[in-house]
Design a protein around this motif. Structure first.
Motif, PDB file in Angstrom:
ATOM      1  N   PRO A  54      11.932 -11.646  -7.292  1.00  0.00           N
ATOM      2  CA  PRO A  54      10.671 -11.046  -6.838  1.00  0.00           C
ATOM      3  C   PRO A  54       9.480 -11.711  -7.518  1.00  0.00           C
ATOM      4  CG  PRO A  54      12.275  -9.355  -7.422  1.00  0.00           C
ATOM      5  CD  PRO A  54      12.835 -10.656  -7.891  1.00  0.00           C
ATOM      6  N   GLY A  55       8.474 -12.009  -6.735  1.00  0.00           N
ATOM      7  CA  GLY A  55       7.254 -12.601  -7.272  1.00  0.00           C
ATOM      8  C   GLY A  55       7.301 -14.095  -7.437  1.00  0.00           C
ATOM      9  N   ALA A  56       8.419 -14.739  -7.124  1.00  0.00           N
ATOM     10  CA  ALA A  56       8.516 -16.192  -7.291  1.00  0.00           C
ATOM     11  C   ALA A  56       7.785 -16.893  -6.156  1.00  0.00           C
ATOM     12  CB  ALA A  56       9.971 -16.621  -7.330  1.00  0.00           C
ATOM     13  N   LYS A  57       7.250 -18.057  -6.442  1.00  0.00           N
ATOM     14  CA  LYS A  57       6.528 -18.819  -5.441  1.00  0.00           C
ATOM     15  C   LYS A  57       7.498 -19.612  -4.579  1.00  0.00           C
ATOM     16  CE  LYS A  57       2.302 -19.335  -8.165  1.00  0.00           C
ATOM     17  NZ  LYS A  57       1.315 -20.306  -8.721  1.00  0.00           N
ATOM     18  N   THR A  58       6.998 -20.038  -3.445  1.00  0.00           N
ATOM     19  CA  THR A  58       7.791 -20.863  -2.551  1.00  0.00           C
ATOM     20  C   THR A  58       7.983 -22.249  -3.149  1.00  0.00           C
ATOM     21  OG1 THR A  58       5.765 -21.458  -1.402  1.00  0.00           O
ATOM     22  CG2 THR A  58       7.006 -19.602  -0.529  1.00  0.00           C
ATOM     23  N   PRO A  59       8.989 -23.019  -2.675  1.00  0.00           N
ATOM     24  CA  PRO A  59       9.202 -24.360  -3.257  1.00  0.00           C
ATOM     25  C   PRO A  59       7.972 -25.242  -3.175  1.00  0.00           C
ATOM     26  CG  PRO A  59      11.089 -23.704  -1.944  1.00  0.00           C
ATOM     27  CD  PRO A  59      10.044 -22.659  -1.732  1.00  0.00           C
ATOM     28  N   GLY A  60       7.151 -25.098  -2.132  1.00  0.00           N
ATOM     29  CA  GLY A  60       5.965 -25.926  -2.019  1.00  0.00           C
ATOM     30  C   GLY A  60       4.829 -25.495  -2.919  1.00  0.00           C
ATOM     31  N   GLY A  61       4.967 -24.385  -3.607  1.00  0.00           N
ATOM     32  CA  GLY A  61       3.926 -23.902  -4.485  1.00  0.00           C
ATOM     33  C   GLY A  61       2.863 -23.075  -3.792  1.00  0.00           C
ATOM     34  N   ARG A  62       3.032 -22.866  -2.481  1.00  0.00           N
ATOM     35  CA  ARG A  62       2.043 -22.092  -1.752  1.00  0.00           C
ATOM     36  C   ARG A  62       2.353 -20.602  -1.838  1.00  0.00           C
ATOM     37  NH1 ARG A  62       2.518 -25.007   3.908  1.00  0.00           N
ATOM     38  NH2 ARG A  62       4.700 -24.741   3.279  1.00  0.00           N
ATOM     39  N   LYS A  63       1.338 -19.820  -1.679  1.00  0.00           N
ATOM     40  CA  LYS A  63       1.499 -18.371  -1.726  1.00  0.00           C
ATOM     41  C   LYS A  63       2.124 -17.883  -0.422  1.00  0.00           C
ATOM     42  CE  LYS A  63      -1.061 -14.175  -2.892  1.00  0.00           C
ATOM     43  NZ  LYS A  63      -2.399 -13.614  -3.189  1.00  0.00           N
ATOM     44  N   LYS A  64       2.987 -16.880  -0.528  1.00  0.00           N
ATOM     45  CA  LYS A  64       3.665 -16.360   0.639  1.00  0.00           C
ATOM     46  C   LYS A  64       2.661 -15.711   1.588  1.00  0.00           C
ATOM     47  CE  LYS A  64       7.954 -15.408  -1.846  1.00  0.00           C
ATOM     48  NZ  LYS A  64       8.927 -14.362  -2.231  1.00  0.00           N
ATOM     49  N   SER A  65       2.910 -15.929   2.858  1.00  0.00           N
ATOM     50  CA  SER A  65       2.039 -15.344   3.858  1.00  0.00           C
ATOM     51  C   SER A  65       2.372 -13.878   4.067  1.00  0.00           C
ATOM     52  CB  SER A  65       2.188 -16.092   5.184  1.00  0.00           C
ATOM     53  OG  SER A  65       1.437 -15.468   6.197  1.00  0.00           O
ATOM     54  N   ARG A  66       1.341 -13.074   4.263  1.00  0.00           N
ATOM     55  CA  ARG A  66       1.521 -11.642   4.506  1.00  0.00           C
ATOM     56  C   ARG A  66       1.478 -11.301   5.995  1.00  0.00           C
ATOM     57  NH1 ARG A  66      -1.890  -8.377  -0.167  1.00  0.00           N
ATOM     58  NH2 ARG A  66      -0.845  -9.332  -1.970  1.00  0.00           N
ATOM     59  N   LEU A  67       1.642 -12.332   6.820  1.00  0.00           N
ATOM     60  CA  LEU A  67       1.540 -12.095   8.245  1.00  0.00           C
ATOM     61  C   LEU A  67       2.645 -11.171   8.749  1.00  0.00           C
ATOM     62  CD1 LEU A  67       0.219 -12.738  10.950  1.00  0.00           C
ATOM     63  CD2 LEU A  67       1.684 -14.771  11.108  1.00  0.00           C
ATOM     64  N   PHE A  68       3.857 -11.371   8.247  1.00  0.00           N
ATOM     65  CA  PHE A  68       4.990 -10.577   8.714  1.00  0.00           C
ATOM     66  C   PHE A  68       5.384  -9.485   7.720  1.00  0.00           C
ATOM     67  CE2 PHE A  68       5.432 -14.885  10.422  1.00  0.00           C
ATOM     68  CZ  PHE A  68       5.389 -14.602  11.782  1.00  0.00           C
ATOM     69  N   LYS A  69       4.565  -9.243   6.725  1.00  0.00           N
ATOM     70  CA  LYS A  69       4.852  -8.193   5.763  1.00  0.00           C
ATOM     71  C   LYS A  69       4.368  -6.854   6.306  1.00  0.00           C
ATOM     72  CE  LYS A  69       4.198  -6.933   0.921  1.00  0.00           C
ATOM     73  NZ  LYS A  69       3.549  -7.306  -0.357  1.00  0.00           N
ATOM     74  N   PRO A  70       5.242  -5.846   6.349  1.00  0.00           N
ATOM     75  CA  PRO A  70       4.801  -4.557   6.900  1.00  0.00           C
ATOM     76  C   PRO A  70       3.760  -3.909   6.001  1.00  0.00           C
ATOM     77  CG  PRO A  70       6.984  -4.367   5.927  1.00  0.00           C
ATOM     78  CD  PRO A  70       6.646  -5.825   5.925  1.00  0.00           C
ATOM     79  N   LEU A  71       2.838  -3.231   6.645  1.00  0.00           N
ATOM     80  CA  LEU A  71       1.792  -2.536   5.916  1.00  0.00           C
ATOM     81  C   LEU A  71       2.319  -1.241   5.323  1.00  0.00           C
ATOM     82  CD1 LEU A  71      -1.155  -2.990   8.454  1.00  0.00           C
ATOM     83  CD2 LEU A  71      -0.629  -4.377   6.446  1.00  0.00           C
ATOM     84  N   GLN A  72       1.759  -0.854   4.210  1.00  0.00           N
ATOM     85  CA  GLN A  72       2.114   0.414   3.574  1.00  0.00           C
ATOM     86  C   GLN A  72       1.243   1.519   4.172  1.00  0.00           C
ATOM     87  OE1 GLN A  72       1.829   0.095  -0.655  1.00  0.00           O
ATOM     88  NE2 GLN A  72       3.592  -1.262  -0.842  1.00  0.00           N
ATOM     89  N   LEU A  73       1.859   2.280   5.056  1.00  0.00           N
ATOM     90  CA  LEU A  73       1.136   3.371   5.700  1.00  0.00           C
ATOM     91  C   LEU A  73       1.165   4.591   4.800  1.00  0.00           C
ATOM     92  CD1 LEU A  73       2.470   2.979   9.351  1.00  0.00           C
ATOM     93  CD2 LEU A  73       0.421   1.991   8.336  1.00  0.00           C
ATOM     94  N   HIS A  74       0.035   5.186   4.583  1.00  0.00           N
ATOM     95  CA  HIS A  74      -0.074   6.350   3.721  1.00  0.00           C
ATOM     96  C   HIS A  74      -0.889   7.419   4.445  1.00  0.00           C
ATOM     97  CE1 HIS A  74      -0.242   8.744   0.077  1.00  0.00           C
ATOM     98  NE2 HIS A  74      -1.546   8.881   0.270  1.00  0.00           N
ATOM     99  N   TYR A  75      -0.315   8.578   4.525  1.00  0.00           N
ATOM    100  CA  TYR A  75      -0.976   9.707   5.163  1.00  0.00           C
ATOM    101  C   TYR A  75      -1.280  10.779   4.120  1.00  0.00           C
ATOM    102  CZ  TYR A  75       0.734   7.507   9.433  1.00  0.00           C
ATOM    103  OH  TYR A  75       1.004   6.614  10.434  1.00  0.00           O
ATOM    104  N   GLN A  76      -2.231  11.626   4.460  1.00  0.00           N
ATOM    105  CA  GLN A  76      -2.610  12.683   3.533  1.00  0.00           C
ATOM    106  C   GLN A  76      -1.454  13.653   3.310  1.00  0.00           C
ATOM    107  OE1 GLN A  76      -5.585  15.299   5.065  1.00  0.00           O
ATOM    108  NE2 GLN A  76      -5.986  16.308   3.112  1.00  0.00           N
ATOM    109  N   GLU A  77      -0.677  13.890   4.363  1.00  0.00           N
ATOM    110  CA  GLU A  77       0.418  14.852   4.242  1.00  0.00           C
ATOM    111  C   GLU A  77       1.530  14.363   3.321  1.00  0.00           C
ATOM    112  OE1 GLU A  77      -0.916  13.843   6.963  1.00  0.00           O
ATOM    113  OE2 GLU A  77      -1.698  15.581   8.068  1.00  0.00           O
ATOM    114  N   ASP A  78       1.601  13.055   3.060  1.00  0.00           N
ATOM    115  CA  ASP A  78       2.677  12.541   2.217  1.00  0.00           C
ATOM    116  C   ASP A  78       2.602  13.106   0.806  1.00  0.00           C
ATOM    117  OD1 ASP A  78       3.513  11.098   4.378  1.00  0.00           O
ATOM    118  OD2 ASP A  78       2.556   9.236   3.748  1.00  0.00           O
TER     119      ASP A  78
END
Length: 288
Positions: A54-78
């Motif tokens: 966890p937290g390791a960089k890609t072999p190319g040294g670039r930061k991982k894209s968050r395009l396909f990372k699911p969003l953390q949905l938070h509701y008041q009722e939670d």
């Protein structure tokens, strides 16, 4: 296919040769497209190498894209749900009916109505200051909200509604809990009284789910005890027969040697080479 080598990277070359030799009357529709965008030389897509740390960089040294990372949905009722079920963990053990009529039943529930509204039926014929019959109004509300479940989720929704009306989190939580406790206490009292009345009139109730579960558990425990006793007996027998047997072998050899010596002593009296000589066995008596 046939005699043509249709390897993906040579399709355009072979098609060009066929066109030059007039084997094809006109170029295929894909001829220009495959000439400008040739196919890849590698027919197998290489697997994407990703680090399992966890937290390791890609072999190319670039930061991982968050395009396909699911969003953390938070509701008041939670947070309200976590607070209530953290205070009432056994409420999760109660069975719930998750069946819905049209999938939009939640939109028909009115959380402005208190949870203990069913216990506050006005007297028949009572009229408010505006001239509204309170008993008729109560019946209309009950008709619309009769299917509203009164459980932990109802407390959360009622608390959220009170907070939207200006109450603080603690005040709304206390108000919703008091209404829920009053309703639950009334229902449990009614159930207990009905059971006592039925028993008094000769009714018989079979074992409940807890009694049946304890009985099945006792049966399994007794079966396990019998199995454990058999296993212990077999283990003891196995340990008893696990000796090397030197004691028995030595005893057997010693007894065999003793019996052999006795046989030899009996026979030695009749051996001619012995001092006693050959023992006469029958025949004529010797006269002087």
């Amino acid at each position: 296919m046939g005699r043509y080598n249709l390897a993906p990277q040579r399709v355009h070359t072979y098609a060009s040769q066929l066109i030059q030799n007039k084997r094809l009357p006109s170029p295929p529709p894909w001829y220009n497209a495959i000439g400008s965008i040739p196919p890849s030389e590698r027919l197998v897509r290489p697997p994407l190498q990703r680090s399992q740390i966890p937290g390791a960089k890609t072999p190319g040294g670039r930061k991982k894209s968050r395009l396909f990372k699911p969003l953390q949905l938070h509701y008041q009722e939670d947070s309200l749900r976590w607070e209530y079920f953290n205070d009432h963990p056994w409420e999760l053990a109660r069975p719930r009916v998750v069946l819905e009529n049209d999938g939009r039943d939640q939109e028909k529930l009115d959380w402005s109505v208190p949870l203990d509204h069913a216990l506050e039926r006005p007297r028949s014929g009572e009229v408010s200051e505006e001239g509204v019959k309170l008993d008729d109004e109560w019946d209309r509300i009950r008709q619309r909200q009769a299917g509203r479940p009164i459980n932990g989720e109802a407390v959360v929704q009622r608390q959220a509604y009170l907070m939207s009306r200006g109450l603080s989190n603690a005040a709304a939580y206390d108000a919703a809990r008091k209404e829920f406790y009053r309703f639950r206490h009334s229902r449990e009292t009614e159930t207990r009284v009905a059971k006592e009345e039925a028993l008094a009139t000769g009714a018989f109730f079979g074992p409940g789910p807890l009694d049946i579960g304890m009985k099945l558990e006792d049966q399994q425990y007794e079966a396990w005890k019998a199995w454990a006793a058999k296993e212990i007996t077999a283990l003891k027998q196995l340990q008893g027969s696990a000796y090397t047997g030197n004691e028995n072998e030595e005893g057997g050899v010693g007894a065999l040697e003793d019996s052999t010596q006795e046989d030899l002593r009996e026979v030695s009296e009749s051996i001619p080479a012995s001092r006693a000589g050959l023992e006469a066995r029958g025949g004529a008596a010797v006269h002087p």
